[in-house]
Design an enzyme around this catalytic site. Structure first.
Site, PDB file in Angstrom:
ATOM      1  N   LYS A 200     -24.275 -22.483 -27.783  1.00  0.00           N
ATOM      2  CA  LYS A 200     -24.220 -22.432 -26.322  1.00  0.00           C
ATOM      3  C   LYS A 200     -25.626 -22.289 -25.741  1.00  0.00           C
ATOM      4  O   LYS A 200     -26.243 -21.231 -25.851  1.00  0.00           O
ATOM      5  CB  LYS A 200     -23.366 -21.260 -25.836  1.00  0.00           C
ATOM      6  N   GLY A 253     -31.565 -13.329 -26.077  1.00  0.00           N
ATOM      7  CA  GLY A 253     -31.460 -13.167 -24.631  1.00  0.00           C
ATOM      8  C   GLY A 253     -31.841 -11.750 -24.254  1.00  0.00           C
ATOM      9  O   GLY A 253     -32.559 -11.071 -24.993  1.00  0.00           O
ATOM     10  N   SER A 254     -31.328 -11.307 -23.130  1.00  0.00           N
ATOM     11  CA  SER A 254     -31.727  -9.983 -22.645  1.00  0.00           C
ATOM     12  C   SER A 254     -31.003  -8.882 -23.429  1.00  0.00           C
ATOM     13  O   SER A 254     -29.927  -9.109 -23.990  1.00  0.00           O
ATOM     14  CB  SER A 254     -31.400  -9.856 -21.160  1.00  0.00           C
ATOM     15  N   THR A 255     -31.583  -7.699 -23.421  1.00  0.00           N
ATOM     16  CA  THR A 255     -30.991  -6.563 -24.135  1.00  0.00           C
ATOM     17  C   THR A 255     -29.622  -6.232 -23.543  1.00  0.00           C
ATOM     18  O   THR A 255     -28.682  -5.928 -24.275  1.00  0.00           O
ATOM     19  CB  THR A 255     -31.955  -5.364 -24.074  1.00  0.00           C
ATOM     20  N   GLU A 256     -29.517  -6.328 -22.226  1.00  0.00           N
ATOM     21  CA  GLU A 256     -28.244  -6.021 -21.570  1.00  0.00           C
ATOM     22  C   GLU A 256     -27.127  -6.962 -22.065  1.00  0.00           C
ATOM     23  O   GLU A 256     -26.034  -6.519 -22.427  1.00  0.00           O
ATOM     24  CB  GLU A 256     -28.457  -6.198 -20.071  1.00  0.00           C
ATOM     25  N   GLY A 258     -27.198  -8.667 -24.812  1.00  0.00           N
ATOM     26  CA  GLY A 258     -27.049  -8.395 -26.249  1.00  0.00           C
ATOM     27  C   GLY A 258     -26.034  -7.279 -26.496  1.00  0.00           C
ATOM     28  O   GLY A 258     -25.248  -7.340 -27.448  1.00  0.00           O
ATOM     29  N   GLU A 275     -31.984 -11.179 -30.923  1.00  0.00           N
ATOM     30  CA  GLU A 275     -33.404 -11.241 -30.532  1.00  0.00           C
ATOM     31  C   GLU A 275     -33.431 -10.966 -29.038  1.00  0.00           C
ATOM     32  O   GLU A 275     -32.944 -11.775 -28.246  1.00  0.00           O
ATOM     33  CB  GLU A 275     -33.995 -12.635 -30.812  1.00  0.00           C
ATOM     34  N   CYS A 309     -40.630 -13.847 -24.501  1.00  0.00           N
ATOM     35  CA  CYS A 309     -40.161 -12.512 -24.887  1.00  0.00           C
ATOM     36  C   CYS A 309     -41.306 -11.647 -25.405  1.00  0.00           C
ATOM     37  O   CYS A 309     -41.292 -10.437 -25.247  1.00  0.00           O
ATOM     38  CB  CYS A 309     -39.056 -12.632 -25.921  1.00  0.00           C
ATOM     39  N   GLU A 412     -38.890  -5.028 -18.384  1.00  0.00           N
ATOM     40  CA  GLU A 412     -39.315  -6.402 -18.648  1.00  0.00           C
ATOM     41  C   GLU A 412     -39.198  -7.214 -17.361  1.00  0.00           C
ATOM     42  O   GLU A 412     -38.111  -7.302 -16.781  1.00  0.00           O
ATOM     43  CB  GLU A 412     -38.430  -7.017 -19.737  1.00  0.00           C
TER      44      GLU A 412
HETATM   45  P1  NAD Z   1     -29.532 -13.699 -20.796  1.00  0.00           P
HETATM   46  O1  NAD Z   1     -29.201 -12.542 -21.659  1.00  0.00           O
HETATM   47  O2  NAD Z   1     -29.183 -13.634 -19.368  1.00  0.00           O
HETATM   48  O3  NAD Z   1     -28.844 -15.018 -21.349  1.00  0.00           O
HETATM   49  C1  NAD Z   1     -29.006 -15.457 -22.682  1.00  0.00           C
HETATM   50  C2  NAD Z   1     -27.809 -16.307 -23.065  1.00  0.00           C
HETATM   51  O4  NAD Z   1     -26.651 -15.477 -23.060  1.00  0.00           O
HETATM   52  C3  NAD Z   1     -27.520 -17.452 -22.097  1.00  0.00           C
HETATM   53  O5  NAD Z   1     -27.077 -18.567 -22.821  1.00  0.00           O
HETATM   54  C4  NAD Z   1     -26.401 -16.889 -21.246  1.00  0.00           C
HETATM   55  O6  NAD Z   1     -25.584 -17.886 -20.687  1.00  0.00           O
HETATM   56  C5  NAD Z   1     -25.626 -16.086 -22.272  1.00  0.00           C
HETATM   57  N1  NAD Z   1     -24.768 -15.024 -21.717  1.00  0.00           N
HETATM   58  C6  NAD Z   1     -24.817 -14.437 -20.502  1.00  0.00           C
HETATM   59  N2  NAD Z   1     -23.837 -13.514 -20.390  1.00  0.00           N
HETATM   60  C7  NAD Z   1     -23.166 -13.504 -21.559  1.00  0.00           C
HETATM   61  C8  NAD Z   1     -22.069 -12.747 -22.066  1.00  0.00           C
HETATM   62  N3  NAD Z   1     -21.459 -11.833 -21.352  1.00  0.00           N
HETATM   63  N4  NAD Z   1     -21.671 -12.996 -23.339  1.00  0.00           N
HETATM   64  C9  NAD Z   1     -22.279 -13.906 -24.106  1.00  0.00           C
HETATM   65  N5  NAD Z   1     -23.324 -14.661 -23.666  1.00  0.00           N
HETATM   66  C10 NAD Z   1     -23.752 -14.466 -22.418  1.00  0.00           C
HETATM   67  O7  NAD Z   1     -31.073 -13.939 -21.020  1.00  0.00           O
HETATM   68  P2  NAD Z   1     -31.982 -15.024 -20.290  1.00  0.00           P
HETATM   69  O8  NAD Z   1     -32.213 -14.532 -18.913  1.00  0.00           O
HETATM   70  O9  NAD Z   1     -31.407 -16.390 -20.495  1.00  0.00           O
HETATM   71  O10 NAD Z   1     -33.307 -14.948 -21.177  1.00  0.00           O
HETATM   72  C11 NAD Z   1     -34.279 -14.019 -20.963  1.00  0.00           C
HETATM   73  C12 NAD Z   1     -34.182 -12.876 -21.945  1.00  0.00           C
HETATM   74  O11 NAD Z   1     -34.192 -13.364 -23.288  1.00  0.00           O
HETATM   75  C13 NAD Z   1     -35.372 -11.950 -21.839  1.00  0.00           C
HETATM   76  O12 NAD Z   1     -34.940 -10.620 -21.910  1.00  0.00           O
HETATM   77  C14 NAD Z   1     -36.190 -12.302 -23.075  1.00  0.00           C
HETATM   78  O13 NAD Z   1     -37.049 -11.292 -23.518  1.00  0.00           O
HETATM   79  C15 NAD Z   1     -35.139 -12.622 -24.056  1.00  0.00           C
HETATM   80  N6  NAD Z   1     -35.678 -13.445 -25.153  1.00  0.00           N
HETATM   81  C16 NAD Z   1     -35.873 -12.867 -26.373  1.00  0.00           C
HETATM   82  C17 NAD Z   1     -36.410 -13.606 -27.416  1.00  0.00           C
HETATM   83  C18 NAD Z   1     -36.631 -12.990 -28.770  1.00  0.00           C
HETATM   84  O14 NAD Z   1     -36.801 -13.747 -29.714  1.00  0.00           O
HETATM   85  N7  NAD Z   1     -36.629 -11.680 -28.908  1.00  0.00           N
HETATM   86  C19 NAD Z   1     -36.751 -14.936 -27.219  1.00  0.00           C
HETATM   87  C20 NAD Z   1     -36.552 -15.492 -25.967  1.00  0.00           C
HETATM   88  C21 NAD Z   1     -36.008 -14.735 -24.935  1.00  0.00           C
END
Ligand code: NAD
Length: 509
Positions: A200, A253-256, A258, A275, A309, A412
């Site tokens: 996804k 994605g974001s910690t929240e 995650g 991650e 990130c 962040e």
């Molecule tokens: P996000 O958490 O909003 O979204 C990430 C993904 O999760 C998207 O595909 C989104 O559609 C999906 N998502 C949203 N709600 C969901 C749910 N309830 N259940 C399952 N999936 C869901 O993050 P973002 O805003 O797209 O990306 C930015 C974040 O990603 C930042 O916090 C950044 O630090 C982090 N990031 C981390 C790394 C790493 O390797 N550590 C790399 C890139 C980005």
């Protein structure tokens, strides 16, 4: 079906890209392209103009279910299950070749959809993706089990050996900052180890992943081995994380989010790798060259519009050289050319979305309200022209005289905003650098090797760069301490996360 007005595409856009964008994109399930079960679509936007770029399917839980069924069928299909490790490697090599052959189109798609400069998309996003597939293409034939020298027990001689088997169906959920390469970070090891994937992409930036799925098909992966379901995170992502037919979820994605993914995964206790976010300290020692280090600090935060990130978003400069570094840094930041990613002169593009721009701007306001000093930036850049009047642009921004209690230091921001602080005493510096819920990365600039290694050892982060920053390689493990994640991606170690290990006991007596 024409879904985007391609007359608004910038002049050098390759022809293949224009026709790709003009199509309405379906879901890729079981080797077929099909609309969402609900028939609903969503629009991808060009962040440099705010105009629609392309139309794609908005998936539902029923679509996720269909994709999981297709993935399970692929796992049982002799065309995938029974091919040799070398043949799996060859498929990955072929995919790498196709990514390289289509590099220009992929770079433009990524730039138009995400906003980043084409040069960055070409070198980093596309380049990394091809390298990842090549690196992991070598592993299927080399990731061996072990024979374990057990002592005889109860008079029995025992042969004990281990084998690595695919986990099964991997749900991969990725963000919008490096859309295609984040997908490849998960696809490459998952496919190398013989899994099937339901992927996804982020709703803001799904296009390069959809083009990549076409290349997966062209490379010859059997139907159902890779499935792509586009749509909202709260619908498609949540359905993947909760699905009982998914054996592992790999999330970036974001910690929240995650946390939400982890909670949803508890139902069938699927394996989870994460991650997550970061707030990486970038530390300058008094012996560093102020001008060189200012350029590195600027690149460390402003690369990819600050949407990285590992961005070096907290700058700690020794007070002896603080003023010199800050004046060179401000000078460097002001010279960064901000514009649409497809203009070859552009060094920093727009942020990915209007929502992200609003979030980042509200952080700048909060910093100023809490007493930070605006050293540079903070506004929309001038001279962008009518075409980009509605783009999501922000100047490279530096907030100085910040303190640890401020939200801009603790949270962040994920945008082109650097917070800068002075330090004098090394133990206090280390305490402050570690005073964060995150632990993804850190950077140090000094010629004093003893100090560098001491501080590198004391910093709680998954990656420490000494006299360099923001470097990654498919061969080197990457991941976070603390709330920056679970597990590591890339390198040999990630293979364990995409396999089950079976221990086999044989009575030889
Ligand atoms: P996000 O958490 O909003 O979204 C990430 C993904 O999760 C998207 O595909 C989104 O559609 C999906 N998502 C949203 N709600 C969901 C749910 N309830 N259940 C399952 N999936 C869901 O993050 P973002 O805003 O797209 O990306 C930015 C974040 O990603 C930042 O916090 C950044 O630090 C982090 N990031 C981390 C790394 C790493 O390797 N550590 C790399 C890139 C980005």
């Amino acid at each position: 079906m024409t879904t985007s007005d391609t007359t608004f595409l910038p002049a050098p856009t390759p022809f293949g890209v224009a026709s790709f964008l003009a199509r309405e994109h379906g879901l890729y399930i079981g080797g077929r392209w099909r609309p969402s079960e609900s028939g609903q679509t969503l629009e991808s936007t060009n962040p440099a103009t705010g105009r629609p770029l392309s139309t794609l399917a908005s998936g539902t839980p029923a679509d996720v279910d269909a994709a999981v069924t297709a993935a399970r069928a692929a796992l049982a299909d002799p065309a995938w299950r029974d091919i040799t490790p070398l043949q799996r490697g060859e498929l990955l090599h072929r995919l790498a070749e196709l990514v390289e052959a289509n590099a220009e189109d992929l770079a433009f798609i990524e730039s138009l959809d995400n906003g980043k400069p084409v040069a960055v998309a070409r070198a980093v996003d596309v380049g990394t993706t091809a390298k990842l597939f090549r690196y992991f293409a070598g592993w299927p034939s080399k990731f061996e089990g072990a024979t374990i020298p057990l002592s005889p027990r109860n008079g029995l001689r025992i042969l004990n050996y281990t084998v690595h088997e695919p986990i099964g169906v991997v749900g991969a959920i990725v963000p919008w900052n490096f859309p295609m390469s984040m997908a490849a970070w998960k696809l490459a090891p998952a496919l190398a180890m013989g899994n099937a994937v339901v992927l996804k992409p982020a709703e803001e930036t799904s296009l390069s992943t959809l083009r990549l799925a076409e290349l997966v098909e062209q490379a010859g992966f059997p139907p159902g081995v890779v499935n792509v379901v586009t749509g909202a995170g709260s619908v498609v992502g949540a359905a993947i994380a909760a699905h009982p037919g998914v054996d592992k979820v790999a999330f970036t994605g974001s910690t929240e989010t995650g946390r939400a993914v982890t909670r949803a995964a508890l139902g069938n206790m699927k394996k989870v790798s994460l991650e997550l976010g970061g707030k990486s300290p970038h530390i300058v020692f008094p012996d560093a060259d102020p001008v060189a280090v200012a350029a590195a600090a600027s690149d460390g935060i402003f690369f990819n519009q600050g949407q990285t990130c590992t961005a070096g978003s907290r700058l700690y400069v020794h007070s002896d050289i603080y003023d010199d570094v800050m004046s060179a840094l401000v000078d460097h930041a002001r010279r960064i050319v901000v514009g649409p990613g497809q203009d070859p002169a552009t060094q920093m593009g727009p942020l990915v979305s209007a929502r992200q721009l609003a979030t980042v701007r509200s952080y700048v306001e909060s910093g100023l309200d809490q007493g930070a000093f605006l050293a540079t930036g903070g506004s929309r850049p001038g001279g962008l022209g009518e075409e980009n009047a509605n783009g999501y642009f922000l100047e490279p921004t530096v907030l100085a005289e910040t303190t640890h209690a401020m939200r801009v230091v603790q949270e962040e921001i994920f945008g082109p905003v650097l917070v800068a602080m002075r330090w004098t005493e090394i133990d206090d510096l280390v305490d402050k650098a570690n005073d964060s819920p995150y632990g993804l990365a850190a950077g140090l600039w000094t010629n004093n090797l003893t100090q560098a290694h001491r501080v590198a050892a004391a910093i709680k982060a998954g990656t420490v760069w000494i006299n360099c920053f923001n470097m990654t390689d498919p061969a080197s493990p990457f991941g976070g301490y603390k709330q920056s994640g679970w597990g590591r991606e890339m390198g040999r170690g990630v293979l364990e996360q995409y396999t089950e290990t079976k221990s086999v006991w044989v009575n030889l007596t």
